[in-house]
Write a protein that holds these residues in place. Structure first.
Motif, short mmCIF file in Angstrom:
data_model
loop_
_atom_site.label_atom_id
_atom_site.label_comp_id
_atom_site.label_asym_id
_atom_site.label_seq_id
_atom_site.Cartn_x
_atom_site.Cartn_y
_atom_site.Cartn_z
N ASP A 243 -10.00 -3.51 -8.21
CA ASP A 243 -9.26 -3.48 -7.23
C ASP A 243 -9.05 -2.84 -6.58
O ASP A 243 -8.49 -1.49 -6.15
CB ASP A 243 -8.35 -4.71 -7.17
CG ASP A 243 -7.31 -4.98 -5.14
OD1 ASP A 243 -8.07 -5.41 -4.83
OD2 ASP A 243 -6.93 -5.30 -5.69
N LEU A 244 -9.64 -2.59 -4.58
CA LEU A 244 -9.59 -1.16 -3.88
C LEU A 244 -8.15 -1.87 -2.45
O LEU A 244 -8.03 -1.36 -2.04
CB LEU A 244 -10.65 -1.35 -2.64
CG LEU A 244 -12.01 -0.39 -4.07
CD1 LEU A 244 -12.89 -0.19 -2.85
CD2 LEU A 244 -11.05 0.99 -4.31
N SER A 245 -7.93 -3.43 -2.72
CA SER A 245 -6.83 -4.00 -1.94
C SER A 245 -5.77 -3.18 -2.08
O SER A 245 -5.12 -2.85 -1.09
CB SER A 245 -6.65 -5.24 -2.23
OG SER A 245 -6.29 -5.73 -2.89
N GLY A 246 -5.02 -3.02 -2.91
CA GLY A 246 -4.16 -1.98 -3.08
C GLY A 246 -4.23 -0.76 -2.21
O GLY A 246 -3.05 -0.29 -0.69
N ARG B 174 -4.18 -1.72 1.35
CA ARG B 174 -3.51 -1.93 2.25
C ARG B 174 -2.54 -0.73 2.08
O ARG B 174 -2.23 -0.26 3.72
CB ARG B 174 -2.66 -3.00 1.27
CG ARG B 174 -0.87 -3.06 2.16
CD ARG B 174 -0.72 -4.27 1.03
NE ARG B 174 0.62 -4.72 2.37
CZ ARG B 174 1.61 -4.60 2.10
NH1 ARG B 174 2.69 -3.40 1.85
NH2 ARG B 174 2.68 -4.94 2.99
N ARG B 175 -2.49 0.44 1.71
CA ARG B 175 -1.43 1.37 2.04
C ARG B 175 -2.44 2.46 2.62
O ARG B 175 -0.90 2.90 3.75
CB ARG B 175 -1.08 2.13 0.34
CG ARG B 175 -0.39 1.41 -0.16
CD ARG B 175 -0.37 1.75 -1.73
NE ARG B 175 -1.23 2.39 -1.90
CZ ARG B 175 -1.94 2.10 -3.11
NH1 ARG B 175 -1.32 0.58 -3.88
NH2 ARG B 175 -3.02 2.21 -4.11
N LEU B 176 -2.87 2.66 3.47
CA LEU B 176 -3.38 3.20 3.66
C LEU B 176 -3.54 2.81 5.48
O LEU B 176 -3.37 3.10 6.57
CB LEU B 176 -5.73 3.04 4.06
CG LEU B 176 -6.22 4.79 4.74
CD1 LEU B 176 -4.65 6.09 5.17
CD2 LEU B 176 -7.52 4.47 4.43
N ARG B 177 -3.51 1.40 5.35
CA ARG B 177 -3.99 1.16 6.96
C ARG B 177 -2.26 0.63 7.13
O ARG B 177 -1.86 1.44 8.50
CB ARG B 177 -3.92 -0.64 7.07
CG ARG B 177 -4.28 -1.14 8.09
CD ARG B 177 -4.05 -3.04 7.66
NE ARG B 177 -3.86 -3.72 7.04
CZ ARG B 177 -4.09 -4.29 6.08
NH1 ARG B 177 -5.02 -4.31 5.14
NH2 ARG B 177 -2.92 -4.50 4.84
N LEU B 178 -1.01 0.67 6.78
CA LEU B 178 0.00 0.93 7.14
C LEU B 178 0.65 2.27 7.48
O LEU B 178 1.78 2.42 7.67
CB LEU B 178 0.50 0.69 5.39
CG LEU B 178 0.86 -1.85 5.08
CD1 LEU B 178 1.69 -1.91 3.40
CD2 LEU B 178 1.16 -2.17 6.72
#
Length: 137
Positions: free
Chosen positions: A40-43, A46-50
């Motif tokens: 999974d790359l979603s975590g 999300r962290r980079l986006r935030l």
């Protein structure tokens, strides 16, 4: 009163689009993909986006959830040589271009991203540009 860069860039929608475009490329990349969890790359996305949203003056969700960014420390466990750095910049550059940004804002963002990419490199290059680790091989 001036608006924060976060708003100038387009707020959450902009950062969501930028980071999603980047991770679409990472998903199939032979250099960067192995640095992420296999399933999974979603975590990471999300962290980079935030992080980027907060850095540019948006919501402080990153700090609230993870504390101070400490980017160098958080990236020390990953072998980031000049090749990985350059690939990150290539994929991120493509993602930035995909956003069709105002040139001044794009330049401001790109200047930051280049500096950040170089700061995360933890395997130094020799003067000829080869990772130091490969010199004795």
């Amino acid at each position: 009163m001036t608006t924060p860069p976060y708003e100038d860039f387009g707020g959450e929608a902009f950062f969501t689009s930028l980071v999603a475009a980047f991770y679409r490329r990472v998903a199939d990349d032979d250099i960067l993909r192995p640095m992420y969890p296999a399933d999974d790359l979603s975590g990471a996305e999300r962290r980079l986006r935030l992080f980027l949203m907060q850095y540019w003056g948006g919501p402080t969700t990153y700090d609230e959830e993870r504390g101070h960014p400490r980017l160098r420390m958080r990236h020390m466990g990953f072998p980031i040589d000049g090749r990985a750095r350059d690939r990150w910049l290539t994929l991120m550059g493509e993602a930035v271009t995909e956003q069709a940004m105002d040139p001044e804002l794009e330049s401001r963002l790109w200047t930051y991203l280049v500096g950040a990419a170089f700061a995360m490199q933890n395997i130094p290059d020799d003067p000829a540009g080869r990772p130091v680790a490969t010199l004795s091989e």
